[in-house]
Motif scaffolding. Structure first.
Motif, PDB file in Angstrom:
ATOM      1  N   GLN A  12       0.832  -1.204   0.000  1.00  0.00           N
ATOM      2  CA  GLN A  12       0.000   0.000   0.000  1.00  0.00           C
ATOM      3  C   GLN A  12       0.869   1.257   0.000  1.00  0.00           C
ATOM      4  OE1 GLN A  12      -2.490  -0.788   3.368  1.00  0.00           O
ATOM      5  NE2 GLN A  12      -4.293  -1.135   2.084  1.00  0.00           N
ATOM      6  N   ALA A  13       1.918   1.236   0.840  1.00  0.00           N
ATOM      7  CA  ALA A  13       2.800   2.398   0.924  1.00  0.00           C
ATOM      8  C   ALA A  13       3.502   2.618  -0.410  1.00  0.00           C
ATOM      9  CB  ALA A  13       3.811   2.214   2.048  1.00  0.00           C
ATOM     10  N   ALA A  14       3.968   1.520  -1.015  1.00  0.00           N
ATOM     11  CA  ALA A  14       4.686   1.632  -2.288  1.00  0.00           C
ATOM     12  C   ALA A  14       3.747   2.150  -3.372  1.00  0.00           C
ATOM     13  CB  ALA A  14       5.252   0.276  -2.688  1.00  0.00           C
ATOM     14  N   LEU A  15       2.504   1.664  -3.366  1.00  0.00           N
ATOM     15  CA  LEU A  15       1.547   2.122  -4.370  1.00  0.00           C
ATOM     16  C   LEU A  15       1.221   3.596  -4.168  1.00  0.00           C
ATOM     17  CD1 LEU A  15      -0.926  -0.880  -4.645  1.00  0.00           C
ATOM     18  CD2 LEU A  15       0.569   0.005  -6.430  1.00  0.00           C
ATOM     19  N   ALA A  16       1.079   4.001  -2.888  1.00  0.00           N
ATOM     20  CA  ALA A  16       0.788   5.407  -2.614  1.00  0.00           C
ATOM     21  C   ALA A  16       1.935   6.281  -3.120  1.00  0.00           C
ATOM     22  CB  ALA A  16       0.569   5.622  -1.125  1.00  0.00           C
ATOM     23  N   ALA A  17       3.188   5.825  -2.898  1.00  0.00           N
ATOM     24  CA  ALA A  17       4.344   6.604  -3.356  1.00  0.00           C
ATOM     25  C   ALA A  17       4.332   6.718  -4.877  1.00  0.00           C
ATOM     26  CB  ALA A  17       5.629   5.951  -2.875  1.00  0.00           C
ATOM     27  N   LEU A  18       3.946   5.639  -5.564  1.00  0.00           N
ATOM     28  CA  LEU A  18       3.887   5.690  -7.027  1.00  0.00           C
ATOM     29  C   LEU A  18       2.758   6.610  -7.489  1.00  0.00           C
ATOM     30  CD1 LEU A  18       4.459   1.951  -8.009  1.00  0.00           C
ATOM     31  CD2 LEU A  18       6.023   3.853  -8.343  1.00  0.00           C
ATOM     32  N   ASP A  19       1.613   6.517  -6.743  1.00  0.00           N
ATOM     33  CA  ASP A  19       0.440   7.297  -7.130  1.00  0.00           C
ATOM     34  C   ASP A  19       0.640   8.789  -6.922  1.00  0.00           C
ATOM     35  OD1 ASP A  19      -1.233   5.511  -8.190  1.00  0.00           O
ATOM     36  OD2 ASP A  19      -2.539   5.264  -6.434  1.00  0.00           O
ATOM     37  N   LEU A  20       1.617   9.129  -6.093  1.00  0.00           N
ATOM     38  CA  LEU A  20       1.835  10.525  -5.762  1.00  0.00           C
ATOM     39  C   LEU A  20       2.118  11.336  -7.022  1.00  0.00           C
ATOM     40  CD1 LEU A  20       1.930  12.239  -3.244  1.00  0.00           C
ATOM     41  CD2 LEU A  20       4.373  11.842  -3.105  1.00  0.00           C
ATOM     42  N   ASN A  21       2.668  10.681  -8.025  1.00  0.00           N
ATOM     43  CA  ASN A  21       2.964  11.384  -9.259  1.00  0.00           C
ATOM     44  C   ASN A  21       2.070  10.918 -10.397  1.00  0.00           C
ATOM     45  OD1 ASN A  21       5.076  13.048  -8.231  1.00  0.00           O
ATOM     46  ND2 ASN A  21       6.313  11.187  -8.068  1.00  0.00           N
ATOM     47  N   SER A  22       0.922  10.371 -10.030  1.00  0.00           N
ATOM     48  CA  SER A  22      -0.016   9.920 -11.048  1.00  0.00           C
ATOM     49  C   SER A  22      -0.603  11.130 -11.776  1.00  0.00           C
ATOM     50  CB  SER A  22      -1.132   9.121 -10.370  1.00  0.00           C
ATOM     51  OG  SER A  22      -2.306   9.212 -11.111  1.00  0.00           O
ATOM     52  N   PRO A  23      -0.939  10.978 -13.061  1.00  0.00           N
ATOM     53  CA  PRO A  23      -1.534  12.121 -13.770  1.00  0.00           C
ATOM     54  C   PRO A  23      -2.944  12.462 -13.281  1.00  0.00           C
ATOM     55  CG  PRO A  23      -1.320  10.190 -15.213  1.00  0.00           C
ATOM     56  CD  PRO A  23      -0.644   9.846 -13.937  1.00  0.00           C
TER      57      PRO A  23
END
Lengths: 430, 533
Positions: B121-132
């Motif tokens: 979840q944390a890793a996905l949130a970090a990736l999503d932080l720069n989601s378009p």
């Protein structure tokens, strides 16, 4: 009321007839009778009906192998209807009227406490297949489920190891959860958990409105410390409890719930997708990868005629208990309860997780402890396991009253509650 | 390292052999750890996987989380597994090659535990932080806010520098303010406290609590304490609203269960012990309709409402015509006869369907919760059932006050002889009234099937409560039933946190007994001639 009683009897006959159809043909005048004392109606039926079927299957299989001591086994099924005093009546009926050689039954501790005096008075054998609170060791009862040190304590240790520092102890309001929580509270405090980090909550049997309790748990768990719920909630109250957890969005990654009374059977009624990751501690899971387990599941599903049916821990306990009884009867050469009771101590039979379980002198057995996480298909996945077998401890080491007690039913001690400090047996039978 | 471990410990081949070839060195290394049976190593593997920056990394993490990403045992290939007849339809993750259908034993799930889930979840949130997409960025920041991690600070700051969406900016500023509470500069800390003004998130409160307890500067401690007082006041207000909602929702269940009884017992004076079983029949009707159309839980629930009304209503009419009409005026015998009927109905369900509880599915719109603010949320199923109970009440009210049947029902209840003299067929009215009350019980069963266990004993748990509500509200008064049900629900929920669920029930019961001593006719006694008799 007579009408109601008739209807109940009729249903019993029907329930029994379904299961007994196979063994009926073999019912010669000389059979060994085995009592099955499980609720087939009422709030506990969700859990206990399966155990009745398990016993019928085990007896049926034993008969196919040629019976016992050259005789066929015959199951006598009664329905105590989740009504605790009725358990005692039905137990008396089984022993005195039907002359059964042993009884397999009970689920809740209150039902076991209810039948205990009957078994001691009439000197018969009871095999009790469910995890329980300990603090008991009767000459006439063999505890094939887990004692607290075989379930509750290892589960708490596991969570502590995962960094949990705040605990909710939630249970149904009767003797098993109350005693277990007393032991756990003493254990947690001994481990340095502060009193304000423990929340204890009891609810009635069949409780269905969980909204405020779940909201309380949510609030208790948002204080910045890692929180876990230790659940001794019993019976069908679990379904609305887990539904409410799912609805209020409490995921296992936030506040994990570890349950001692929720197995595959209880989960089969609910959608487990919102529950993935919540935990249960048992000595057996259906998902365990062992040849004996595969065989058992196959036999069970074909006996019940449904390949979706699940197996669970108390079923394994009956499997172990029944095989122990068979072995002890063969060893003693008789079904006389006294002789079989003596022969049972030391008997070891295969369990379903790939090892052997042995009957200890305190009438408890050795088992591995497993911790599983709920999966989206209603099964558990083992995430932790004790390295060896754990022997059941009748008297908890964490309660002041029972620390010094031991149980050993072998001669010359022959005592269920021997105090090692005063070197005295209290004389009470349980 | 791992290879050495394998050699030393001679771990079973399964664990060491399951090396996957992904065609990417970084991924290979990450999956070597994810494949391990040790959950610590797995969690490290998750971080390694996220750090590769591989275009498929996000999909792989999601797949691990949902369990769609599996290992094909035969070929050691990572595959996407989709449920299909006879097992799973699998496709290779990297080549996209269709590998056909394999039985579930041949595609192994990659086991994860809660810690690994948190890491994913944390890793996905970090990736999503720069989601378009702004909504995903917002969700990512909010998820980080619930689990503050100092390691994320740099990422948050970098995002704030380029963020344009105002909502995401605001959330980022909150998250960074929580971090700044630990800043070395007292000015910064004070500034952070000011920035957090008005926030209710538990993470914010916990961070402020730490500052209020342990900060070096008096001024900072005082500012944090003041903010905490405000948060606690807000929380208390929200807790009260929440308790009120819980009470109203518990009360609405009582109203639903009791309102049918308010007709049969309140208007007709029949002590119907089988009322609970009529509720149960409604719940089972829901179950059976759902079994008939398993793919449409929403529609089946809607259909179940009229169906349950008809089923329970007809059973009710049959009970009235078959038993009760011979026993009018003999309350004790009615009580015993209907108690017998209740046992018969329970046993019927046990024999025909199952002694076990049956699963009734909640449609999508009935699950989940409506988050009003970070500390106040209402569950949809309770909300809908509360509204539903009001609708049922209103409908029943209209039937009794505005229709010909309602008029006749009231006429017969008030003065049977007079009504008959005016040409009302009182027998027919009796049957229809009982049918109406029973049908409403069936409708209550539909609602209860969404909340609690559907089993043969369902009715027993509601019969006592139902009588309690009707007697408390005043026999023969629909408004009384509504007010009594809702107020008992609220009383129960107010008492519950303070006394525990068991004692709360007892206290409410004691209160009702005392109340009935004082006002034997309930909250709203009926003021007509029939009531005088």
């Amino acid at each position: 009321m007579a009408f109601a009683a008739k209807i109940r009897q009729l249903s019993l006959v029907m329930a029994a007839a379904g299961g007994l159809a196979l063994s009926l043909t073999a019912q010669a005048e000389d059979t060994i009778k085995v009592g099955v004392l499980h609720s087939l109606s009422g709030t506990m039926a969700i859990s206990e009906t399966t155990l009745k079927d398990t016993m019928l299957m085990l007896i049926d299989e034993q008969n196919k192998k040629g019976g016992l001591l050259g005789k066929k086994l015959e199951a006598v099924v009664v329905d105590p209807a989740s009504n605790w005093p009725l358990f005692a009546e039905k137990a008396r009926e089984l022993i005195a009227k039907d002359k059964v050689s042993a009884v397999f039954g009970c689920w809740t501790s209150v039902s076991r406490k209810s039948v205990l005096p009957v078994f001691e008075e009439l000197d018969s054998l009871l095999f009790y297949p469910v995890q329980y609170e300990g603090e008991e060791s009767s000459k006439n009862v063999f505890y094939t489920g887990a004692a607290p040190n075989q379930q509750a304590i290892p589960a708490v240790d596991y969570l502590m190891d995962k960094g949990v520092t705040r605990w909710v102890l939630a249970g149904t309001d009767y003797v098993y959860p109350r005693t277990t929580n007393k032991i756990l509270e003493a254990y947690l405090k001994a481990k340095g958990v502060a009193a304000e980090d423990i929340l204890i909550n009891y609810t009635p049997f069949g409780h269905s409105d969980w909204q405020s309790i779940v909201a309380d748990i949510k609030k208790f768990g948002s204080a910045g410390k890692k929180t876990a719920v230790v659940s001794t909630i019993n019976g069908d109250a679990n379904v609305p409890f887990y539904k409410e957890l799912g609805n209020q969005g409490i995921a296992a990654t936030d506040i994990p719930v570890v349950a001692f009374s929720v197995g595959e059977e209880e989960l089969s009624g609910i959608d487990t997708k919102p529950l993935v990751g919540h935990l249960a501690a048992w000595n057996y899971f259906m998902s365990v990868d062992a040849p004996a387990n595969d065989e058992f599941i196959e036999a069970w599903q074909s006996f019940i005629g449904n390949d979706k049916r699940v197996s669970n821990d108390p079923m394994e306990a009956h499997y172990i208990g029944f095989n122990m009884w068979v072995k002890a009867v063969e060893k003693a050469g008789t079904t006389d309860p006294d002789k079989v009771g003596e022969a049972l101590i030391g008997v070891a039979v295969p369990n379903l997780t790939g090892g052997y379980s042995a009957m200890m002198p305190n009438h408890h057995i050795t088992k591995p402890v497993l911790i599983g996480e709920i999966q989206d298909d209603g099964q558990f996945q083992v995430v932790w396991k004790t390295s060896g077998l754990v022997a059941g401890d009748a008297w908890s080491d964490f309660l002041p009253g029972s620390k010094d007690l031991i149980s050993d039913w072998r001669a010359p001690l022959s005592c269920g509650n021997y105090n090692v400090k005063t070197a005295k047996c209290s004389g009470q039978n349980f | 390292m791992r290879l050495v471990l394998c050699l030393i410990l001679l771990l079973p081949g399964l664990l060491c052999a399951a090396e996957v070839e992904t065609g990417d060195a970084g991924l290979d290394a990450a999956f070597a750890q994810i494949m391990d049976s040790d959950f610590e190593l797995k969690a490290q593997g998750i971080d390694a996987l996220a750090a590769t920056g591989h275009p498929k990394a996000e999909a792989l993490l999601n797949g691990l989380f949902d369990g769609n990403l599996r290992l094909h045992r035969k070929t050691d290939r990572l595959v996407w597994a989709v449920d299909a007849d006879g097992g799973y339809a699998i496709t290779d993750v990297f080549s996209g090659e269709d590998l056909g259908i394999e039985s579930s034993r041949k595609v192994r799930k990659l086991p994860i535990n809660n810690e690994v889930r948190v890491r994913i979840q944390a890793a996905l949130a970090a990736l999503d932080l720069n989601s378009p997409e702004a909504t995903r960025r917002l969700a990512a920041v909010e998820s980080m806010l619930t689990r503050p991690d100092p390691a994320e600070t740099a990422g948050l700051k970098a995002r704030l520098a380029v963020e344009t969406d105002p909502a995401v900016r605001a959330a980022l500023e909150i998250a960074l303010a929580v971090v700044r509470l630990g800043d070395a500069d007292a000015e910064q800390r004070l500034d952070a406290i000011a920035a957090l003004h008005g926030r209710l998130e538990p993470a914010v409160r916990n961070a402020l609590q730490r500052v209020a307890d342990a900060d070096r500067e008096d001024a900072v401690r005082a500012a944090a304490s003041a903010e905490l007082v405000r948060i606690d006041r807000e929380n208390e207000r929200n807790a009260m609203l929440e308790t009120l909602f819980f009470g109203l929702s518990a009360g609405s269940v009582l109203v639903l269960a009791a309102i049918g009884l308010a007709i049969t017992f309140g208007v007709m004076g029949v002590i119907n012990m089988a009322h609970g079983e009529l509720i149960m029949l409604g719940a089972y009707t829901t179950y059976l309709i759902q079994q008939a159309m398993p793919t449409l839980p929403g529609l089946s629930l809607a259909l179940a409402i009229p169906a349950a009304f008809i089923v329970s209503g007809l059973v009710g009419i049959a009970i009235e015509r078959g038993v009760i009409r011979f026993l009018y005026g003999r309350a004790l015998e009615t009580l015993l006869a209907t108690f017998g009927i209740s046992l018969v109905l329970q046993q019927l369900v046990r024999t025909l369907i199952s002694p076990q509880n049956v699963p009734v599915e909640n449609p999508e719109f009935m699950s989940g919760l409506w988050q009003i603010n970070p500390v106040l949320s209402l569950t949809y199923n309770r909300l809908y059932i509360f509204l539903f109970s009001l609708v049922v009440f209103a409908a029943l009210f209209v039937v009794l006050k505005k229709t010909r049947l309602g008029l006749e029902v009231r006429a017969v209840a008030q003065n049977r002889a007079m009504a008959r003299a005016m040409g009302v067929r009182s027998e027919r009215v009796d049957a229809l009234t009982f049918g109406l009350g029973s049908g409403i019980a069936g409708v209550a069963g539909v609602a209860l099937s969404q909340l609690t266990n559907v089993g043969p004993n369902l009715g027993q748990s509601y019969i006592v409560d139902s009588f309690m509500v009707v007697v408390f509200g005043g026999v023969g008064n629909l408004w009384g039933t509504l007010v009594a049900g809702l107020s008992l629900g609220v009383a129960n929920k107010v008492l519950e946190p303070w006394s525990g669920a068991v004692l709360a029930k007892i206290l409410v019961l004691v209160f009702i007994i005392l109340f009935i001593q004082k006002r034997p006719r309930g909250l709203f006694p009926q003021k007509d001639r029939a009531a005088e008799v």
